[in-house]
Design a protein around this motif. Structure first.
Motif, PDB file in Angstrom:
ATOM      1  N   LYS A   8      -4.552  13.271  -3.144  1.00  0.00           N
ATOM      2  CA  LYS A   8      -5.483  12.631  -4.356  1.00  0.00           C
ATOM      3  C   LYS A   8      -5.314  11.231  -5.632  1.00  0.00           C
ATOM      4  CE  LYS A   8      -8.501  14.149  -7.283  1.00  0.00           C
ATOM      5  NZ  LYS A   8     -10.525  14.074  -7.371  1.00  0.00           N
ATOM      6  N   LYS A   9      -3.364  10.947  -5.705  1.00  0.00           N
ATOM      7  CA  LYS A   9      -3.026  10.386  -6.754  1.00  0.00           C
ATOM      8  C   LYS A   9      -3.543   8.712  -5.513  1.00  0.00           C
ATOM      9  CE  LYS A   9       1.068  12.502  -8.123  1.00  0.00           C
ATOM     10  NZ  LYS A   9       2.516  12.647  -7.977  1.00  0.00           N
ATOM     11  N   LEU A  10      -2.936   8.320  -4.336  1.00  0.00           N
ATOM     12  CA  LEU A  10      -3.871   7.600  -3.875  1.00  0.00           C
ATOM     13  C   LEU A  10      -5.118   7.369  -3.654  1.00  0.00           C
ATOM     14  CD1 LEU A  10      -1.461   7.704  -0.313  1.00  0.00           C
ATOM     15  CD2 LEU A  10      -0.735   5.779  -2.743  1.00  0.00           C
ATOM     16  N   PHE A  11      -5.940   7.920  -3.982  1.00  0.00           N
ATOM     17  CA  PHE A  11      -7.766   8.474  -3.444  1.00  0.00           C
ATOM     18  C   PHE A  11      -8.020   8.810  -4.615  1.00  0.00           C
ATOM     19  CE2 PHE A  11      -4.694   7.936   0.873  1.00  0.00           C
ATOM     20  CZ  PHE A  11      -5.397   6.475   0.576  1.00  0.00           C
ATOM     21  N   PRO A  12      -8.222   8.854  -5.934  1.00  0.00           N
ATOM     22  CA  PRO A  12      -8.764   9.466  -7.092  1.00  0.00           C
ATOM     23  C   PRO A  12     -10.162   9.862  -6.469  1.00  0.00           C
ATOM     24  CG  PRO A  12      -8.515   7.854  -7.752  1.00  0.00           C
ATOM     25  CD  PRO A  12      -7.358   7.294  -6.178  1.00  0.00           C
ATOM     26  N   GLU A  13     -10.842   8.788  -5.834  1.00  0.00           N
ATOM     27  CA  GLU A  13     -12.308   9.597  -5.864  1.00  0.00           C
ATOM     28  C   GLU A  13     -12.319  10.329  -4.472  1.00  0.00           C
ATOM     29  OE1 GLU A  13     -16.993   7.256  -4.805  1.00  0.00           O
ATOM     30  OE2 GLU A  13     -15.093   5.838  -5.153  1.00  0.00           O
ATOM     31  N   THR A  14     -13.048  11.712  -4.899  1.00  0.00           N
ATOM     32  CA  THR A  14     -13.009  12.016  -3.991  1.00  0.00           C
ATOM     33  C   THR A  14     -14.673  13.582  -3.894  1.00  0.00           C
ATOM     34  OG1 THR A  14     -12.622  14.368  -5.959  1.00  0.00           O
ATOM     35  CG2 THR A  14     -10.608  13.343  -4.115  1.00  0.00           C
ATOM     36  N   SER A  15     -14.720  14.175  -3.505  1.00  0.00           N
ATOM     37  CA  SER A  15     -15.862  15.293  -3.347  1.00  0.00           C
ATOM     38  C   SER A  15     -15.688  16.598  -2.651  1.00  0.00           C
ATOM     39  CB  SER A  15     -17.262  14.311  -2.665  1.00  0.00           C
ATOM     40  OG  SER A  15     -17.430  14.394  -1.205  1.00  0.00           O
ATOM     41  N   GLY A  16     -15.815  17.574  -3.057  1.00  0.00           N
ATOM     42  CA  GLY A  16     -15.867  18.936  -2.869  1.00  0.00           C
ATOM     43  C   GLY A  16     -14.741  19.382  -3.480  1.00  0.00           C
ATOM     44  N   ILE A  17     -14.405  20.583  -2.959  1.00  0.00           N
ATOM     45  CA  ILE A  17     -13.408  20.861  -3.724  1.00  0.00           C
ATOM     46  C   ILE A  17     -12.269  20.320  -4.089  1.00  0.00           C
ATOM     47  CG2 ILE A  17     -12.752  23.127  -1.636  1.00  0.00           C
ATOM     48  CD1 ILE A  17     -12.935  25.011  -3.401  1.00  0.00           C
ATOM     49  N   LEU A  18     -11.727  20.296  -4.783  1.00  0.00           N
ATOM     50  CA  LEU A  18      -9.629  20.886  -4.937  1.00  0.00           C
ATOM     51  C   LEU A  18      -9.225  21.298  -4.428  1.00  0.00           C
ATOM     52  CD1 LEU A  18     -10.362  19.520  -8.975  1.00  0.00           C
ATOM     53  CD2 LEU A  18     -10.572  18.055  -6.689  1.00  0.00           C
ATOM     54  N   LEU A  19      -8.116  21.063  -4.142  1.00  0.00           N
ATOM     55  CA  LEU A  19      -7.179  21.622  -3.169  1.00  0.00           C
ATOM     56  C   LEU A  19      -5.594  21.544  -3.562  1.00  0.00           C
ATOM     57  CD1 LEU A  19      -8.116  21.597   0.522  1.00  0.00           C
ATOM     58  CD2 LEU A  19      -8.994  23.838  -0.780  1.00  0.00           C
ATOM     59  N   PRO A  20      -5.427  22.408  -4.929  1.00  0.00           N
ATOM     60  CA  PRO A  20      -4.235  21.389  -5.027  1.00  0.00           C
ATOM     61  C   PRO A  20      -3.048  22.391  -5.065  1.00  0.00           C
ATOM     62  CG  PRO A  20      -5.874  21.775  -7.488  1.00  0.00           C
ATOM     63  CD  PRO A  20      -6.329  22.366  -5.699  1.00  0.00           C
ATOM     64  N   GLY A  21      -2.220  21.674  -4.769  1.00  0.00           N
ATOM     65  CA  GLY A  21      -1.253  22.735  -3.511  1.00  0.00           C
ATOM     66  C   GLY A  21      -1.080  22.560  -2.034  1.00  0.00           C
ATOM     67  N   PHE A  22      -2.325  22.677  -2.171  1.00  0.00           N
ATOM     68  CA  PHE A  22      -2.437  22.270  -0.056  1.00  0.00           C
ATOM     69  C   PHE A  22      -1.966  21.223   0.221  1.00  0.00           C
ATOM     70  CE2 PHE A  22      -5.858  25.763  -0.577  1.00  0.00           C
ATOM     71  CZ  PHE A  22      -5.639  26.473   0.395  1.00  0.00           C
ATOM     72  N   THR A  23      -1.222  21.724   1.702  1.00  0.00           N
ATOM     73  CA  THR A  23      -0.100  20.756   2.684  1.00  0.00           C
ATOM     74  C   THR A  23      -0.807  20.728   4.291  1.00  0.00           C
ATOM     75  OG1 THR A  23       1.531  22.763   3.482  1.00  0.00           O
ATOM     76  CG2 THR A  23       2.140  21.458   2.187  1.00  0.00           C
ATOM     77  N   PHE A  24      -0.843  19.098   4.018  1.00  0.00           N
ATOM     78  CA  PHE A  24      -1.462  19.157   5.681  1.00  0.00           C
ATOM     79  C   PHE A  24      -0.259  18.478   6.751  1.00  0.00           C
ATOM     80  CE2 PHE A  24      -4.139  16.576   2.491  1.00  0.00           C
ATOM     81  CZ  PHE A  24      -5.464  17.540   2.818  1.00  0.00           C
ATOM     82  N   LEU A  25      -1.016  19.479   7.813  1.00  0.00           N
ATOM     83  CA  LEU A  25       0.881  19.975   8.464  1.00  0.00           C
ATOM     84  C   LEU A  25       0.015  18.529   9.993  1.00  0.00           C
ATOM     85  CD1 LEU A  25       0.463  23.076   9.870  1.00  0.00           C
ATOM     86  CD2 LEU A  25       1.901  22.045   8.053  1.00  0.00           C
ATOM     87  N   VAL A  26      -1.399  17.569   9.681  1.00  0.00           N
ATOM     88  CA  VAL A  26      -1.340  16.685  10.634  1.00  0.00           C
ATOM     89  C   VAL A  26      -2.156  15.662  10.061  1.00  0.00           C
ATOM     90  CG1 VAL A  26      -2.591  18.054  12.275  1.00  0.00           C
ATOM     91  CG2 VAL A  26      -1.635  16.342  13.009  1.00  0.00           C
ATOM     92  N   VAL A  27      -1.643  14.601  10.266  1.00  0.00           N
ATOM     93  CA  VAL A  27      -3.093  13.562   9.738  1.00  0.00           C
ATOM     94  C   VAL A  27      -3.362  12.611  11.165  1.00  0.00           C
ATOM     95  CG1 VAL A  27      -3.444  11.198   8.255  1.00  0.00           C
ATOM     96  CG2 VAL A  27      -1.901  13.530   7.108  1.00  0.00           C
ATOM     97  N   SER A  28      -4.223  12.813  11.342  1.00  0.00           N
ATOM     98  CA  SER A  28      -5.127  11.987  12.294  1.00  0.00           C
ATOM     99  C   SER A  28      -6.546  11.908  13.112  1.00  0.00           C
ATOM    100  CB  SER A  28      -4.746  13.186  13.738  1.00  0.00           C
ATOM    101  OG  SER A  28      -5.438  12.194  14.895  1.00  0.00           O
ATOM    102  N   ASN A  29      -6.968  10.896  13.917  1.00  0.00           N
ATOM    103  CA  ASN A  29      -7.934  10.386  14.130  1.00  0.00           C
ATOM    104  C   ASN A  29      -8.876  10.832  15.109  1.00  0.00           C
ATOM    105  OD1 ASN A  29      -6.345   8.293  15.559  1.00  0.00           O
ATOM    106  ND2 ASN A  29      -7.905   7.321  15.636  1.00  0.00           N
ATOM    107  N   SER A  30      -7.996  11.216  15.587  1.00  0.00           N
ATOM    108  CA  SER A  30      -8.407  11.562  17.275  1.00  0.00           C
ATOM    109  C   SER A  30      -8.581  13.492  16.910  1.00  0.00           C
ATOM    110  CB  SER A  30      -6.948  12.309  18.118  1.00  0.00           C
ATOM    111  OG  SER A  30      -7.235  12.376  19.038  1.00  0.00           O
ATOM    112  N   THR A  31      -9.795  13.160  17.233  1.00  0.00           N
ATOM    113  CA  THR A  31     -10.426  15.027  17.483  1.00  0.00           C
ATOM    114  C   THR A  31     -10.426  15.328  18.979  1.00  0.00           C
ATOM    115  OG1 THR A  31     -12.726  14.003  18.018  1.00  0.00           O
ATOM    116  CG2 THR A  31     -12.426  15.135  15.692  1.00  0.00           C
ATOM    117  N   SER A  32      -9.009  15.092  19.693  1.00  0.00           N
ATOM    118  CA  SER A  32      -9.444  15.210  20.817  1.00  0.00           C
ATOM    119  C   SER A  32      -8.043  16.825  21.329  1.00  0.00           C
ATOM    120  CB  SER A  32      -8.646  14.213  22.243  1.00  0.00           C
ATOM    121  OG  SER A  32      -7.477  13.838  21.408  1.00  0.00           O
TER     122      SER A  32
END
Length: 135
Positions: A8-32
């Motif tokens: 959110k700090k890097l990309f402040p423009e958002t849509s949808g709910i805010l999820l402060p405190g949530f972590t991402f286990l994976v970042v990927s461009n693949s849906t496979s």
């Protein structure tokens, strides 16, 4: 770990709910593959939000010039960016810089699939990291 707040700090423009405190286990461009607690990065020819949600993604980067599909639930945040690939690189570099400054027990995996029609992936964090901080 990569936190929602970091993205959110890097990309402040958002849509949808805010999820402060949530972590991402994976970042990927693949849906496979599974994306449990993942951040989807839709670039190239593969812009499949529906599939990413089915695979477990909890948020996505999204190109500013593309209309958000009507099926995207409000509880699925989108980080609106000008250029998704550049945003991915910025996110990766920011994460690597923080990773080099702090050691975490659980790391977020960055997976970049450069051949969508095949299941060929590489762990970008491991392949690009050279052990030097702040690069």
């Amino acid at each position: 770990m990569l936190f929602y707040d970091d993205v959110k700090k890097l990309f402040p423009e958002t849509s949808g709910i805010l999820l402060p405190g949530f972590t991402f286990l994976v970042v990927s461009n693949s849906t496979s593959m599974g994306m449990e607690k993942g951040l989807y990065v839709p670039f190239g020819d593969e812009l499949d939000l529906f599939e990413s949600i089915e695979k477990g993604a909890i948020a996505s980067l999204w190109p500013k010039n593309k209309e958000v599909p009507s099926f995207v639930p409000n509880h699925f945040p989108l980080f609106i960016v000008e250029d998704v690939y550049k945003a991915y690189i910025d996110l990766l570099q920011n994460y690597k810089q923080n990773y080099n400054q702090e050691k975490w027990e659980i790391m977020t995996k960055f997976i970049f699939n450069n051949e969508p029609e095949q299941n060929h992936t590489m762990d970008v964090l491991l392949n690009e990291s050279n052990g030097k901080g702040g690069e």
